[in-house]
Design a protein around this motif. Structure first.
Motif, PDB file in Angstrom:
ATOM      1  N   SER A  27       0.826  -1.205   0.000  1.00  0.00           N
ATOM      2  CA  SER A  27       0.000   0.000   0.000  1.00  0.00           C
ATOM      3  C   SER A  27       0.862   1.257   0.000  1.00  0.00           C
ATOM      4  O   SER A  27       0.588   2.215  -0.735  1.00  0.00           O
ATOM      5  N   ILE A  28       1.902   1.261   0.804  1.00  0.00           N
ATOM      6  CA  ILE A  28       2.790   2.416   0.867  1.00  0.00           C
ATOM      7  C   ILE A  28       3.494   2.626  -0.472  1.00  0.00           C
ATOM      8  O   ILE A  28       3.671   3.760  -0.921  1.00  0.00           O
ATOM      9  N   ALA A  29       3.855   1.538  -1.135  1.00  0.00           N
ATOM     10  CA  ALA A  29       4.570   1.624  -2.409  1.00  0.00           C
ATOM     11  C   ALA A  29       3.638   1.923  -3.589  1.00  0.00           C
ATOM     12  O   ALA A  29       4.113   2.264  -4.674  1.00  0.00           O
ATOM     13  N   ASN A  69      -3.843   9.046  -3.701  1.00  0.00           N
ATOM     14  CA  ASN A  69      -4.694   8.745  -2.547  1.00  0.00           C
ATOM     15  C   ASN A  69      -6.091   9.299  -2.770  1.00  0.00           C
ATOM     16  O   ASN A  69      -6.263  10.288  -3.475  1.00  0.00           O
ATOM     17  N   ILE A  70      -7.075   8.665  -2.175  1.00  0.00           N
ATOM     18  CA  ILE A  70      -8.458   9.137  -2.258  1.00  0.00           C
ATOM     19  C   ILE A  70      -8.827   9.644  -0.867  1.00  0.00           C
ATOM     20  O   ILE A  70      -8.703   8.904   0.113  1.00  0.00           O
ATOM     21  N   PRO A  71      -9.282  10.894  -0.773  1.00  0.00           N
ATOM     22  CA  PRO A  71      -9.642  11.423   0.543  1.00  0.00           C
ATOM     23  C   PRO A  71     -10.751  10.604   1.208  1.00  0.00           C
ATOM     24  O   PRO A  71     -11.666  10.111   0.550  1.00  0.00           O
TER      25      PRO A  71
END
Length: 70
Positions: free
Chosen positions: A39-41, A46-48
């Motif tokens: 997920s970090i990679a 990103n979706i708020p």
């Protein structure tokens, strides 16, 4: 080595852990940490949170409406 195998299969207290054995807990921890790394990679934007929640509410509302129409 036998002690390690025994502790990996040791039963865990259900009040302390959701897993039955140390091996299950360790396996889940390894899986979870890998998912976090992925997920970090992830390079996608990103979706708020508010946007995700608004979309979820719309989906739920549409499903409720469709159920009432049946």
């Amino acid at each position: 080595l036998e002690d390690i195998a025994m502790s990996a299969n040791a039963k865990l207290d259900p009040l302390v852990s959701q897993f039955e054995t140390e091996a299950e807990a360790s396996s889940y921890d390894k899986w979870f940490r890998e998912r976090v790394r992925e997920s970090i990679a992830d390079a996608r934007p990103n979706i708020p949170h508010d946007q995700v929640m608004a979309e979820a509410r719309q989906l739920l509302s549409a499903r409720r409406s469709a159920r009432r129409a049946d």
